[in-house]
Design an enzyme around this catalytic site. Structure first.
Site, PDB file in Angstrom:
ATOM      1  CB  SER A 161      14.503  -6.639  20.864  1.00  0.00           C
ATOM      2  OG  SER A 161      15.587  -6.206  21.788  1.00  0.00           O
ATOM      3  CG  ASP A 172      21.217  -5.894  17.392  1.00  0.00           C
ATOM      4  OD1 ASP A 172      22.504  -5.848  17.149  1.00  0.00           O
ATOM      5  OD2 ASP A 172      20.828  -5.146  18.366  1.00  0.00           O
TER       6      ASP A 172
HETATM    7  C1  GLA Z   1      22.323  -2.339  20.188  1.00  0.00           C
HETATM    8  C2  GLA Z   1      21.498  -1.945  18.829  1.00  0.00           C
HETATM    9  C3  GLA Z   1      22.635  -2.186  17.677  1.00  0.00           C
HETATM   10  C4  GLA Z   1      24.005  -1.673  18.016  1.00  0.00           C
HETATM   11  C5  GLA Z   1      24.613  -1.972  19.259  1.00  0.00           C
HETATM   12  C6  GLA Z   1      25.853  -1.354  19.577  1.00  0.00           C
HETATM   13  O1  GLA Z   1      22.390  -3.462  20.219  1.00  0.00           O
HETATM   14  O2  GLA Z   1      20.480  -2.669  18.702  1.00  0.00           O
HETATM   15  O3  GLA Z   1      21.966  -1.633  16.509  1.00  0.00           O
HETATM   16  O4  GLA Z   1      23.895  -0.124  17.700  1.00  0.00           O
HETATM   17  O5  GLA Z   1      23.493  -1.627  20.420  1.00  0.00           O
HETATM   18  O6  GLA Z   1      26.974  -1.699  18.844  1.00  0.00           O
END
Ligand code: GLA
Length: 401
Positions: A144, A188
């Site tokens: 995403s 991310d």
């Molecule tokens: C998902 C979320 C991130 C983070 C991870 C856990 O990937 O998008 O922001 O919180 O989970 O570390």
């Protein structure tokens, strides 16, 4: 969408669509006609620092060679027509009056990014957009964020706007909060923007400042996809975040200076344990101890102590399993099998959890044996086929030729 992941990153089985700048250009030409500009944004794997980002803490992600490519060209009207090669379908929306209402459709990510960029004052142009990627979906590798960031680069380039990567990462995170409904942290989107070939990022999620840490060249990042999809993860994820916030509220009565779990050392948490319910205490214990592990892990990388790094990965996994309760049987099993295998210095679940992938640090020469063992033992125990991607750290988002 059925996005068949390639076994080793960068390659797709013969006859299958292999996303690349050239492939999305050609897809764009077929679908809309004309010549687009192309941007690429990577997926990520997180080496350590899980569920710490939305607590304003530390994370250590790596940008992957698996990525999303977005080919974009101007339209004469104020609309966006977006076609996804992976989903095999298109959607259109008007740039005027985009509603902040998640619909559950993949195009929410694209709508959200356009809406947030406009709100921040960018005059976006109508666009045709063709997207394709090889980041496996719902596997915890941030397909995403890679879609969001690739589209943001595209929209901004058509608008002739300055590209401030920190602002792009934040805009994409906001898009996900408001238009998708996941209260994600910044990890991310930040690593999609700031990733560097051969390096991990030590990211401070409060300041969104990072340091680049070189990874040993003879170690591969081997990702094992449990094939357990993370479909129900969003509700659980938001609940974990709420539990952390509840912890901060209760602790603030005793520690008035804190604004996030980032500010709470483990000793302080222990001292005020009685202020918290058992579940909230365990959630906080994971976050506070994980923040410390990330800083320790950075020191291990800097001093070449790979086995120390691996031990911290093991502790991180146990904490996510027992205190944060976001692992599952299949992820535990993958970690368990990996731990006993030759050439492995560390293994843990990676990403949000509830399925998805593990990340393993494996000596390059031991990778073929590692793959064999993982396939054999995982299938024997679960009847499932593990998907394996052998990666090195790749570059963050940018134009692609
Ligand atoms: C998902 C979320 C991130 C983070 C991870 C856990 O990937 O998008 O922001 O919180 O989970 O570390």
């Amino acid at each position: 969408m059925d996005r068949t992941p390639s076994r080793v990153s960068g390659g797709a089985p013969p006859g299958e669509f292999a996303p690349s700048a050239a492939a999305v250009k050609e897809g764009f030409r077929r679908t809309f006609g004309g010549k687009p500009v192309v941007f690429r944004a990577p997926g990520r794997v997180n080496l350590i620092g899980e569920h710490t980002d939305y607590n304003e803490g530390f994370v250590m992600p790596v940008a992957l060679p698996l990525a999303t490519w977005a080919a974009i060209g101007l339209r004469p009207d104020p609309k966006v027509h977006v076609y996804s090669e992976n989903f095999g379908e298109g959607r259109e929306f008007s740039l005027t009056g985009i509603e902040a209402q998640p619909t559950g459709h993949w195009s929410d990510y694209v709508r959200g990014v356009a809406a947030v960029l406009q709100r921040e004052g960018h005059a976006l142009h109508g666009a045709n957009l063709y997207v394709a990627g090889d980041v496996p979906l719902a596997a915890g590798l941030s397909s995403s964020a890679s879609l969001e960031v690739a589209c943001a680069f595209g929209f901004l380039s058509l608008a002739g706007a300055e590209l401030d990567r920190r602002k792009i990462a934040k805009a994409c995170q906001m898009a996900e909060h408001e238009y998708v409904g996941t209260q994600c942290g910044i990890m991310d989107q930040a690593v999609a923007c700031f990733g560097r070939e051969g390096h991990a990022l030590l990211l401070d999620c409060r300041s969104v400042q990072h340091e680049l840490l070189p990874l040993p060249p003879d170690v591969k990042l081997v990702i094992c996809n449990s094939q357990v999809r993370r479909e129900l993860a969003s509700g659980e994820y938001n609940q974990r975040r709420a539990q952390c916030e509840a912890g901060v509220l209760s602790l603030r009565a005793h520690l008035p200076g804190i604004s996030a779990l980032r500010d709470v050392p483990l000793e302080e948490l222990e001292r005020h344990r009685s202020a918290l319910t058992e579940v909230v205490y365990r959630r906080c214990r994971h976050v506070c101890s994980e923040n410390q592990r990330v800083r320790d892990a950075a020191r291990c990388l800097q001093s070449g102590d790979l086995s120390g790094f691996g031990r911290l990965m093991g502790e991180s996994h146990r904490s996510l399993r027992d205190d944060y309760e976001v692992s599952c049987r299949e992820l535990d099993l993958l970690v368990e099998i990996a731990r006993g295998t030759d050439g492995v210095s560390g293994a843990r679940m990676t990403g949000g959890g509830f399925g998805g992938c593990t990340v393993n640090l494996v000596r390059a020469s031991a990778v073929p044996g590692f793959e064999q063992t993982m396939r054999r033992e995982y299938e024997r125990a679960t009847g499932r086929i593990v998907d394996i991607y052998v990666c090195s750290a790749a570059e963050g988002a940018g134009p692609a030729e």
